[in-house]
Design an enzyme around this catalytic site. Structure first.
Site, short mmCIF file in Angstrom:
data_model
loop_
_atom_site.label_atom_id
_atom_site.label_comp_id
_atom_site.label_asym_id
_atom_site.label_seq_id
_atom_site.Cartn_x
_atom_site.Cartn_y
_atom_site.Cartn_z
N HIS A 235 0.76 -1.15 0.07
CA HIS A 235 0.04 -0.08 0.02
C HIS A 235 1.03 0.99 -0.05
O HIS A 235 2.12 1.16 0.01
CB HIS A 235 -0.93 0.08 1.33
CG HIS A 235 -1.78 -1.18 1.26
ND1 HIS A 235 -3.05 -1.01 2.02
CD2 HIS A 235 -2.11 -2.12 0.52
CE1 HIS A 235 -3.72 -2.11 1.61
NE2 HIS A 235 -2.95 -2.69 0.83
N GLU B 57 1.35 3.65 2.26
CA GLU B 57 2.01 3.86 3.57
C GLU B 57 2.91 2.78 3.75
O GLU B 57 4.12 3.18 4.35
CB GLU B 57 0.69 3.91 4.57
CG GLU B 57 -0.15 4.93 4.57
CD GLU B 57 -1.50 4.41 3.66
OE1 GLU B 57 -2.73 5.19 3.79
OE2 GLU B 57 -1.28 3.70 2.98
N CYS C 177 -2.80 -0.47 7.36
CA CYS C 177 -2.03 0.62 7.37
C CYS C 177 -2.17 1.31 8.59
O CYS C 177 -1.01 1.94 9.19
CB CYS C 177 -2.07 1.60 6.14
SG CYS C 177 -1.59 0.86 4.46
N SER D 59 -7.48 8.30 3.55
CA SER D 59 -7.55 7.57 5.08
C SER D 59 -7.10 6.12 4.93
O SER D 59 -7.33 5.45 4.14
CB SER D 59 -9.05 7.54 5.35
OG SER D 59 -8.95 7.30 6.63
N CYS E 105 -6.17 2.49 5.47
CA CYS E 105 -6.69 1.17 5.66
C CYS E 105 -6.55 0.60 6.99
O CYS E 105 -5.74 1.23 7.81
CB CYS E 105 -6.64 0.59 4.55
SG CYS E 105 -5.28 -0.60 4.66
#
Length: 144
Positions: A49, A51, A79, A74, A76
């Site tokens: 992802h 992040e 993360c 935002s 998940c």
């Protein structure tokens, strides 16, 4: 500004055929420790992802408490768990309209959370979701 780096990464992800979510991990003085974008499609790896890519790019840090994760969307639950696990002190979120992840939970557990509601981040995700709903649903774990 830090959201600019995350947006640049998100656009790279989209341009390379992936999901447009970008992130950067910043040090206490605002220096960029790591940056990255969602690479689930490109790497055929569901764990990459935005992040996590930025976190990995930063390499090992002795202490994450004074770092800030900047992300276009935002985070998940996956993360958000990473942010909590390593005690990242702050999260700056480009937008939470198209996806409301775990940022309320992070705030409840002492992470400083700022949601910018940046229209560029919103538009990027709205356009992507409209164009590739099947890929978006796969990314967030929703069966069609």
């Amino acid at each position: 500004m830090s959201i600019e780096i995350a947006l640049e990464e998100a656009r790279k992800g989209l341009a390379s055929g992936g999901i447009p979510i970008g992130a950067a991990l910043l040090g206490p003085d605002g220096e960029v420790l790591g940056r990255g974008h969602n690479r689930r499609v490109q790497d055929d790896d569901p764990s990459v992802h935005g992040e996590t890519a930025a976190f990995r790019d930063a390499g090992r840090q002795k202490d994450y408490r004074r770092t800030t994760m900047v992300t276009t969307l935002s985070p998940c639950w996956y993360c958000s768990g990473l942010i909590r696990q390593f005690h990242i002190g702050a999260v700056v979120i480009g937008e939470a309209r198209t996806f409301h992840g775990g940022h309320d939970w992070l705030a409840e557990h002492g992470v400083s959370v700022t949601v910018l509601d940046d229209p560029r981040c919103v538009q990027l995700m709205e356009d992507f979701i409209a164009a590739r709903p099947e890929l978006w649903n796969e990314d967030i774990g929703v069966a069609e």
